[in-house]
Design an enzyme around this catalytic site. Sequence first.
Site, PDB file in Angstrom:
ATOM      1  N   ARG A 125     -10.178   1.593  18.805  1.00  0.00           N
ATOM      2  CA  ARG A 125      -9.063   2.304  19.431  1.00  0.00           C
ATOM      3  C   ARG A 125      -9.116   2.185  20.950  1.00  0.00           C
ATOM      4  O   ARG A 125      -8.076   2.094  21.607  1.00  0.00           O
ATOM      5  CB  ARG A 125      -9.073   3.764  18.986  1.00  0.00           C
ATOM      6  CG  ARG A 125      -7.798   4.501  19.358  1.00  0.00           C
ATOM      7  CD  ARG A 125      -7.558   5.706  18.474  1.00  0.00           C
ATOM      8  NE  ARG A 125      -6.145   6.029  18.474  1.00  0.00           N
ATOM      9  CZ  ARG A 125      -5.516   6.694  17.512  1.00  0.00           C
ATOM     10  NH1 ARG A 125      -6.184   7.097  16.432  1.00  0.00           N
ATOM     11  NH2 ARG A 125      -4.228   6.944  17.600  1.00  0.00           N
ATOM     12  N   HIS A 140      -1.383   7.884  14.174  1.00  0.00           N
ATOM     13  CA  HIS A 140      -1.642   9.294  14.458  1.00  0.00           C
ATOM     14  C   HIS A 140      -2.821   9.373  15.415  1.00  0.00           C
ATOM     15  O   HIS A 140      -3.652   8.467  15.479  1.00  0.00           O
ATOM     16  CB  HIS A 140      -1.965  10.015  13.149  1.00  0.00           C
ATOM     17  CG  HIS A 140      -1.953  11.510  13.248  1.00  0.00           C
ATOM     18  ND1 HIS A 140      -3.024  12.233  13.731  1.00  0.00           N
ATOM     19  CD2 HIS A 140      -1.000  12.423  12.922  1.00  0.00           C
ATOM     20  CE1 HIS A 140      -2.744  13.522  13.697  1.00  0.00           C
ATOM     21  NE2 HIS A 140      -1.516  13.673  13.210  1.00  0.00           N
ATOM     22  N   TYR A 141      -2.881  10.474  16.175  1.00  0.00           N
ATOM     23  CA  TYR A 141      -3.981  10.584  17.141  1.00  0.00           C
ATOM     24  C   TYR A 141      -5.334  10.798  16.470  1.00  0.00           C
ATOM     25  O   TYR A 141      -6.382  10.616  17.093  1.00  0.00           O
ATOM     26  CB  TYR A 141      -3.713  11.700  18.148  1.00  0.00           C
ATOM     27  CG  TYR A 141      -3.599  13.088  17.559  1.00  0.00           C
ATOM     28  CD1 TYR A 141      -4.729  13.859  17.287  1.00  0.00           C
ATOM     29  CD2 TYR A 141      -2.350  13.639  17.272  1.00  0.00           C
ATOM     30  CE1 TYR A 141      -4.629  15.126  16.738  1.00  0.00           C
ATOM     31  CE2 TYR A 141      -2.238  14.908  16.725  1.00  0.00           C
ATOM     32  CZ  TYR A 141      -3.374  15.647  16.468  1.00  0.00           C
ATOM     33  OH  TYR A 141      -3.271  16.904  15.926  1.00  0.00           O
ATOM     34  N   ARG A 142      -5.339  11.160  15.188  1.00  0.00           N
ATOM     35  CA  ARG A 142      -6.609  11.338  14.487  1.00  0.00           C
ATOM     36  C   ARG A 142      -7.160  10.003  13.997  1.00  0.00           C
ATOM     37  O   ARG A 142      -6.416   9.046  13.788  1.00  0.00           O
ATOM     38  CB  ARG A 142      -6.433  12.275  13.293  1.00  0.00           C
ATOM     39  CG  ARG A 142      -6.163  13.721  13.687  1.00  0.00           C
ATOM     40  CD  ARG A 142      -5.884  14.573  12.481  1.00  0.00           C
ATOM     41  NE  ARG A 142      -5.633  15.961  12.863  1.00  0.00           N
ATOM     42  CZ  ARG A 142      -4.964  16.830  12.133  1.00  0.00           C
ATOM     43  NH1 ARG A 142      -4.470  16.452  10.952  1.00  0.00           N
ATOM     44  NH2 ARG A 142      -4.783  18.068  12.549  1.00  0.00           N
TER      45      ARG A 142
END
Length: 206
Positions: A125, A140-142
């Site tokens: 990431r 998604h940020y997760r």
Amino acid sequence: MTDTAASASQPALVRNELNLVWLDMEMTGLDPDNDRIIEIAVVVTNSTLDIAVEGPVFAIHQSDETLAKMDDWNKSTHGRSGLIDRVRASTVTEAEAAAQLQAFLAQYVSPGKSPMCGNSICQDRRFMARWMPEFERFFHYRNLDVSTLKELCRRWQPAIYKGFQKRAMHTALADIHESIDELKYYREHFLIPAASVSAGESAPAA
């Protein structure tokens, strides 16, 4: 390489917001400010990991100057796998790969719905945020990081931890499939099954 459809022996993957996007990259090193992406692959699974669809696999072109900066481990590993030769022969840029991968994933999951799934995925990431920022925002940020379970299992259930042997192929698509297999292993041997709900009872709210 082109995308690979689901095998004829399993159902087709249907677009669903609970589908999971698995990703892996190979890089020239560990520092996203000074190193570059040289390979990227994606696989989409349903939420229970029973159906998988492979996306495109891209060797990303980088200059000889960039490749020359790799340390001995990376030169040896990526030379042995053939990746360095594929990178030199490739004409695909990071932006082109990101656009094609995003278009592929949009067939199976809406933007902002799937966590980024893989092993030590925060490292991938970091590189994506640096070199493929628009693609990074598709997720998604997760994160769903299998290495979290690996580290817990190593400390709490070392015998179970030793039961999964990685092949360490260090090619993006092979590493994704290994991550999925590893999560299946932990689900079967390490995670505590959810208690069954008696007839007439409702499951507790999440």
